[in-house]
Design an enzyme around this catalytic site. Structure first.
Site, short mmCIF file in Angstrom:
data_model
loop_
_atom_site.label_atom_id
_atom_site.label_comp_id
_atom_site.label_asym_id
_atom_site.label_seq_id
_atom_site.Cartn_x
_atom_site.Cartn_y
_atom_site.Cartn_z
N ASN A 11 -62.38 -11.16 -11.01
CA ASN A 11 -61.77 -12.32 -11.68
C ASN A 11 -62.63 -13.55 -11.40
O ASN A 11 -62.57 -14.11 -10.31
CB ASN A 11 -60.34 -12.51 -11.12
CG ASN A 11 -59.70 -13.79 -11.62
OD1 ASN A 11 -60.18 -14.41 -12.56
ND2 ASN A 11 -58.62 -14.19 -10.97
N TRP A 12 -63.46 -13.91 -12.38
CA TRP A 12 -64.38 -15.04 -12.17
C TRP A 12 -63.66 -16.37 -12.10
O TRP A 12 -64.22 -17.37 -11.69
CB TRP A 12 -65.41 -15.10 -13.30
CG TRP A 12 -66.41 -14.00 -13.30
CD1 TRP A 12 -66.36 -12.83 -12.57
CD2 TRP A 12 -67.62 -13.95 -14.07
NE1 TRP A 12 -67.47 -12.06 -12.85
CE2 TRP A 12 -68.26 -12.73 -13.76
CE3 TRP A 12 -68.21 -14.81 -14.99
CZ2 TRP A 12 -69.48 -12.36 -14.34
CZ3 TRP A 12 -69.41 -14.45 -15.56
CH2 TRP A 12 -70.04 -13.24 -15.23
N LYS A 13 -62.42 -16.41 -12.59
CA LYS A 13 -61.70 -17.69 -12.73
C LYS A 13 -62.57 -18.62 -13.58
O LYS A 13 -63.29 -18.15 -14.45
CB LYS A 13 -61.36 -18.28 -11.36
CG LYS A 13 -60.71 -17.23 -10.46
CD LYS A 13 -60.13 -17.79 -9.22
CE LYS A 13 -59.52 -16.64 -8.43
NZ LYS A 13 -58.76 -17.07 -7.26
N HIS A 93 -51.30 -14.42 -12.91
CA HIS A 93 -52.02 -14.80 -11.70
C HIS A 93 -51.32 -15.99 -11.05
O HIS A 93 -50.77 -16.85 -11.75
CB HIS A 93 -53.47 -15.17 -12.05
CG HIS A 93 -54.33 -15.34 -10.84
ND1 HIS A 93 -54.33 -16.50 -10.11
CD2 HIS A 93 -55.18 -14.49 -10.20
CE1 HIS A 93 -55.15 -16.36 -9.07
NE2 HIS A 93 -55.68 -15.14 -9.12
N GLU A 95 -52.35 -18.64 -9.84
CA GLU A 95 -52.82 -19.96 -10.30
C GLU A 95 -52.16 -20.32 -11.63
O GLU A 95 -51.84 -21.48 -11.89
CB GLU A 95 -54.35 -19.95 -10.41
CG GLU A 95 -54.99 -20.01 -9.02
CD GLU A 95 -56.35 -19.33 -8.92
OE1 GLU A 95 -57.02 -19.11 -9.95
OE2 GLU A 95 -56.74 -18.99 -7.78
N GLU A 165 -51.15 -9.95 -4.82
CA GLU A 165 -52.05 -11.01 -4.34
C GLU A 165 -51.23 -12.06 -3.59
O GLU A 165 -50.67 -12.96 -4.22
CB GLU A 165 -52.75 -11.68 -5.52
CG GLU A 165 -53.65 -10.75 -6.32
CD GLU A 165 -54.78 -11.52 -6.99
OE1 GLU A 165 -55.93 -11.17 -6.74
OE2 GLU A 165 -54.50 -12.48 -7.74
N GLY A 171 -58.53 -17.04 -2.01
CA GLY A 171 -59.56 -18.07 -1.86
C GLY A 171 -59.53 -18.77 -0.51
O GLY A 171 -60.19 -19.79 -0.31
N SER A 210 -59.01 -12.72 -0.90
CA SER A 210 -60.11 -12.74 0.06
C SER A 210 -60.66 -11.36 0.41
O SER A 210 -61.02 -11.09 1.55
CB SER A 210 -59.70 -13.50 1.33
OG SER A 210 -59.41 -14.85 1.02
N GLY A 232 -63.62 -14.73 -5.42
CA GLY A 232 -64.88 -15.30 -4.92
C GLY A 232 -66.00 -14.28 -4.78
O GLY A 232 -67.15 -14.55 -5.17
P1 PGA Z 1 -60.21 -14.36 -3.95
O1 PGA Z 1 -59.33 -14.42 -5.30
O2 PGA Z 1 -60.80 -12.99 -3.87
O3 PGA Z 1 -61.23 -15.44 -4.11
O4 PGA Z 1 -59.26 -14.63 -2.82
C1 PGA Z 1 -58.58 -13.32 -5.73
C2 PGA Z 1 -57.85 -13.66 -6.99
O5 PGA Z 1 -57.36 -14.80 -7.11
O6 PGA Z 1 -57.71 -12.83 -7.90
#
Ligand code: PGA
Length: 248
Positions: A11-13, A93, A95, A165, A171, A210, A232
């Protein structure tokens, strides 16, 4: 490892450019591991991703509209994602839930739209730190999962992926321990098994939060963890490939 084929999704966001796509395409051309791999770059790069990544690597959206095509400025519909070559789409997600006010009901609508267009939803669930500290983890993730199950029916989960998650691990560099993650995954699978044991047994449950090359192996070794949703660490080809290799 169980009999479910592992899945690793990046997931590049809102990160990455054309150059990263080139790096990924090159690195993934040399990947021959057991895990199915899906790359989810931002919308403008989806068509290029489909054109440049090896055919065995899937492409996914990070979001989609809960509406059909029409007057919804700035939105992207499920059939558009399918048409540019997506096979998957991330839905719900944390976010999206926290920053864009997506509710369980809206997420259920998106899930249904995705499947109607032939996309496999990657449905995200997870608790905040506050919820975990209050002892509400299972209650929260079950609510998030069942809101969708109740809306679309358990049979729809035969063509879906669920990602656990924990919000406090995304993150932050603070990953859930393999035991913590396994406990929630087992509970999610039990929750689905109450509706349909066969679907629960075959559903891929990903862990996200993470995940790095050095902790992926232990997480993926848990009996109910079938791969990962990687933020990330999916932004550099080396670490993403190393995580893909850890899923077997
Ligand atoms: P992260 O993000 O690996 O940077 O913690 C995971 C995600 O939000 O899908």
């Amino acid at each position: 490892m169980n009999k479910r084929t592992p899945l690793v999704a990046g997931n590049w966001k809102m990160n990455g450019r054309q150059e990263l796509l080139g790096d990924m395409a090159q690195a993934l051309a040399g990947y021959h591991g057991e895990a199915q791999v899906v790359v989810c770059p931002p919308f403008p790069y989806l068509a290029a991703a489909r054109a440049t990544l090896p055919e065995t690597v899937g492409v996914g959206g990070q979001n989609l509209s809960d509406q059909e095509d029409g007057a919804f400025t700035g939105e992207v519909s499920a059939p558009m994602l399918a048409e540019v070559g997506c096979g998957h789409v991330i839905i719900g997600h944390s976010e999206r839930r926290a920053l864009y006010g997506e509710t369980d009901a809206c997420i259920a609508d998106k899930f249904a739209r995705a499947q109607a267009a032939g996309l496999v939803p990657i449905l995200c669930v997870g608790e905040t730190l506050e919820e975990r500290e209050a002892g509400h983890t299972e209650q929260v993730v079950r609510r998030q999962l069942l809101a969708v199950v109740d809306a679309v029916g358990i049979a729809a989960f035969a063509q879906a992926v669920v990602a656990y998650e924990p919000v406090w691990a995304i993150g932050t560099g603070k990953t859930a321990s393999p035991e913590q993650a396994q406990e929630v995954h087992a509970d999610l699978r039990r929750t689905l098994a109450e509706k349909d044991p066969a679907i629960a047994d075959s559903l891929r449950l990903l862990y996200g939060g993470s995940v790095k090359a050095d902790n992926a192996g232990l997480l993926f070794a848990q009996s109910d963890i079938d791969g990962g949703l990687i933020g990330g660490a999916s932004l550099t080809a080396d670490s993403f490939i190393a995580i893909c290799q850890a899923a077997k």
